[in-house]
Design a protein around this motif. Structure first.
Motif, PDB file in Angstrom:
ATOM      1  N   THR A   1      42.599  36.295  37.218  1.00 33.23           N
ATOM      2  CA  THR A   1      41.771  36.657  38.379  1.00 33.23           C
ATOM      3  C   THR A   1      41.706  35.469  39.322  1.00 33.23           C
ATOM      4  OG1 THR A   1      40.445  38.089  36.944  1.00 33.23           O
ATOM      5  CG2 THR A   1      39.535  37.597  39.106  1.00 33.23           C
ATOM      6  N   ARG A   2      41.968  35.720  40.598  1.00 28.86           N
ATOM      7  CA  ARG A   2      41.955  34.633  41.605  1.00 28.86           C
ATOM      8  C   ARG A   2      40.497  34.386  42.019  1.00 28.86           C
ATOM      9  NH1 ARG A   2      46.938  33.350  44.262  1.00 28.86           N
ATOM     10  NH2 ARG A   2      46.725  31.313  45.259  1.00 28.86           N
ATOM     11  N   CYS A   3      39.822  33.572  41.247  1.00 31.78           N
ATOM     12  CA  CYS A   3      38.422  33.270  41.537  1.00 31.78           C
ATOM     13  C   CYS A   3      38.046  31.976  40.845  1.00 31.78           C
ATOM     14  CB  CYS A   3      37.502  34.410  41.075  1.00 31.78           C
ATOM     15  SG  CYS A   3      37.406  34.581  39.283  1.00 31.78           S
TER      16      CYS A   3
ATOM     17  N   ASN B   1      42.058  46.661  40.790  1.00 37.08           N
ATOM     18  CA  ASN B   1      42.194  45.227  40.530  1.00 37.08           C
ATOM     19  C   ASN B   1      41.480  44.316  41.527  1.00 37.08           C
ATOM     20  OD1 ASN B   1      43.665  45.464  38.099  1.00 37.08           O
ATOM     21  ND2 ASN B   1      45.499  45.942  39.291  1.00 37.08           N
ATOM     22  N   GLN B   2      40.528  44.887  42.268  1.00 40.84           N
ATOM     23  CA  GLN B   2      39.682  44.068  43.138  1.00 40.84           C
ATOM     24  C   GLN B   2      38.356  43.812  42.417  1.00 40.84           C
ATOM     25  OE1 GLN B   2      38.346  45.945  46.774  1.00 40.84           O
ATOM     26  NE2 GLN B   2      37.777  44.006  47.713  1.00 40.84           N
ATOM     27  N   GLY B   3      37.814  42.629  42.611  1.00 44.03           N
ATOM     28  CA  GLY B   3      36.537  42.267  41.997  1.00 44.03           C
ATOM     29  C   GLY B   3      35.519  41.844  43.044  1.00 44.03           C
ATOM     30  N   THR B   4      34.269  41.751  42.619  1.00 44.88           N
ATOM     31  CA  THR B   4      33.204  41.292  43.513  1.00 44.88           C
ATOM     32  C   THR B   4      32.120  40.576  42.714  1.00 44.88           C
ATOM     33  OG1 THR B   4      31.662  41.982  45.252  1.00 44.88           O
ATOM     34  CG2 THR B   4      31.842  43.451  43.373  1.00 44.88           C
TER      35      THR B   4
ATOM     36  N   PHE C   1      42.271  36.011  46.745  1.00 45.46           N
ATOM     37  CA  PHE C   1      40.922  35.746  46.217  1.00 45.46           C
ATOM     38  C   PHE C   1      40.231  37.038  45.787  1.00 45.46           C
ATOM     39  CE2 PHE C   1      36.327  34.676  47.279  1.00 45.46           C
ATOM     40  CZ  PHE C   1      36.139  33.860  46.177  1.00 45.46           C
ATOM     41  N   MET C   2      39.646  37.027  44.607  1.00 50.23           N
ATOM     42  CA  MET C   2      38.886  38.148  44.030  1.00 50.23           C
ATOM     43  C   MET C   2      39.745  39.378  43.703  1.00 50.23           C
ATOM     44  SD  MET C   2      36.021  36.810  43.480  1.00 50.23           S
ATOM     45  CE  MET C   2      35.054  38.183  42.886  1.00 50.23           C
ATOM     46  N   THR C   3      41.035  39.133  43.400  1.00 49.68           N
ATOM     47  CA  THR C   3      41.865  40.212  42.849  1.00 49.68           C
ATOM     48  C   THR C   3      42.416  39.717  41.511  1.00 49.68           C
ATOM     49  OG1 THR C   3      43.909  39.488  43.930  1.00 49.68           O
ATOM     50  CG2 THR C   3      42.527  41.076  45.128  1.00 49.68           C
ATOM     51  N   SER C   4      42.904  40.645  40.691  1.00 54.61           N
ATOM     52  CA  SER C   4      43.365  40.245  39.366  1.00 54.61           C
ATOM     53  C   SER C   4      44.532  41.096  38.897  1.00 54.61           C
ATOM     54  CB  SER C   4      42.189  40.274  38.389  1.00 54.61           C
ATOM     55  OG  SER C   4      42.123  41.485  37.697  1.00 54.61           O
ATOM     56  N   ALA C   5      45.259  40.586  37.928  1.00 51.42           N
ATOM     57  CA  ALA C   5      46.396  41.309  37.359  1.00 51.42           C
ATOM     58  C   ALA C   5      46.600  40.841  35.922  1.00 51.42           C
ATOM     59  CB  ALA C   5      47.652  41.044  38.182  1.00 51.42           C
ATOM     60  N   VAL C   6      47.130  41.757  35.087  1.00 50.05           N
ATOM     61  CA  VAL C   6      47.445  41.410  33.707  1.00 50.05           C
ATOM     62  C   VAL C   6      48.896  40.952  33.662  1.00 50.05           C
ATOM     63  CG1 VAL C   6      47.692  42.290  31.349  1.00 50.05           C
ATOM     64  CG2 VAL C   6      45.756  43.009  32.753  1.00 50.05           C
TER      65      VAL C   6
END
Length: 355
Positions: free
Chosen positions: A173-175, A64-67, A156-161
């Motif tokens: 998504t925290r972005c 669940n981490q994004g970039t 920041f840059m993590t997400s969850a359903v």
């Protein structure tokens, strides 16, 4: 409303562009960004697929981490910028630009076919979810009222359903694209209006359009694909070297690595810089000149900054002119005026980062 990439999009709503911009910085705004391309990459070889196209280290992303990453070509040019999230549901969730929809889809589909023909386990799914961005210092507080998950645990840059205001299956998504704290919510299309309506019931939330989105991202020093970066700019020239994964640099195994990696160590001809000036606002295509009056570069984006009460812009200049504080000239409406190379972001960012 304006036509954009086959969509009809709002430039502004009832409030003026400047009021909308300042509202986002002070409270929070809702942006409908459903025009963006959302895809899922499935299969055991999903990371292999993504890393064959982008410059980032996708394998190191935690669940669940994004970039932010970049699609590049063999010449080192940027084909698009995108956000890749390694979901805990066993797929990669990818958001890329609507203006590059066809190009990005062909790029990914061709690579999927190529890997499948070599026996790889990989697949691509185009999502028809809507995408709503809630942006501003009170965004998390507004959203918290409609979710059971503790948003303090979503940096920041993590997400969850999660279920959001009664709409299930939303990926939060925290972005964002404003420099503020906020979220982007990927919501099943059938629930999009219901969710937007629920968010707008809070008097702090106002709709914002493309005009505010552009000035907010510019103050935050964020690139707009097609203006500030394109197929003729490399990540190093675009001041986006931080997107190049350490392991990827060492392995030189991404498209254009033979061009891009030497630029990290050597000298690059030109760089994307921030500029500020008083007087008439700098706009895309305004020439940038040395103080001697020689044209040395071009503005790629510019506007009056509602927060700073001066003009901000970004553009490309030769490396020797790229140091913050360097005095330059810009030509606006056939008149030359002083400009100064400035650090970006112009307005400090307020991303929610766990200490």
């Amino acid at each position: 409303m304006v036509a954009f990439a086959g969509w009809s999009l709002p430039v502004q709503y009832r409030d003026s562009h400047v009021d909308s911009h300042l509202h986002t910085r002070q409270l929070c705004s809702l942006f409908d960004v459903s025009h963006m391309l959302q895809t899922k990459i499935h299969g055991c070889d999903r990371v292999k697929l993504m890393e064959s196209l982008v410059v980032g280290d996708i394998a190191e992303l935690r669940p669940n981490q994004g970039t932010l990453s970049l699609f590049t070509n063999e010449a080192g040019g940027i084909l698009d910028d995108l956000i890749v999230t390694n979901t805990s549901e066993g797929h990669l969730y990818v958001v890329s630009n609507a203006g590059c929809w066809d190009k990005d889809l062909v790029l990914m589909q061709d690579k999927v076919r190529e890997l499948q023909n070599m026996g790889s386990d990989v697949g691509l799914e185009v999502m028809d979810n809507a995408l709503l961005a809630l942006q501003g210092p009170t965004a998390a507080q507004v959203l918290q009222a409609g979710v059971t998950d503790d948003l303090r645990k979503l940096p920041f840059m993590t997400s969850a359903v999660m279920e959001v205001f009664g709409v299930s299956g939303c990926r939060v998504t925290r972005c964002g694209y404003t420099g503020e704290d906020g979220v982007e919510i990927s919501v099943p299309a059938v629930g999009a209006v219901r969710l937007a309506t629920a968010l707008l019931e809070n008097p702090e939330v106002k709709l914002a359009g493309l005009a505010a989105r552009d000035s907010l991202r510019l103050e935050a020093g964020l690139c707009l694909y097609g203006n500030d970066i394109d197929e003729h700019t490399t990540p190093v020239e675009g001041s986006l070297s931080w997107t190049l994964g350490k392991r990827r640099r060492a392995a030189m195994d991404f498209p254009g690595a033979a061009v891009i990696v030497p630029q990290l160590k050597g000298k690059v001809q030109r760089r994307r810089v921030g500029l500020t000036c008083e007087g008439a606002p700098m706009r895309a295509h305004s020439p940038i000149l040395s103080t001697e009056g020689t044209v040395i570069g071009t503005v790629t984006s510019g506007c009056p900054s509602p927060c700073l009460k001066k003009n901000v812009a970004m553009g490309y200049v030769p490396s020797e002119y790229s140091r913050p504080g360097t005095q330059l000239l810009v030509e606006v409406r056939r008149k030359q005026q002083m400009a100064v190379v400035s650090k970006m972001p112009f307005v400090p960012t307020n991303y929610y980062i766990l200490k």
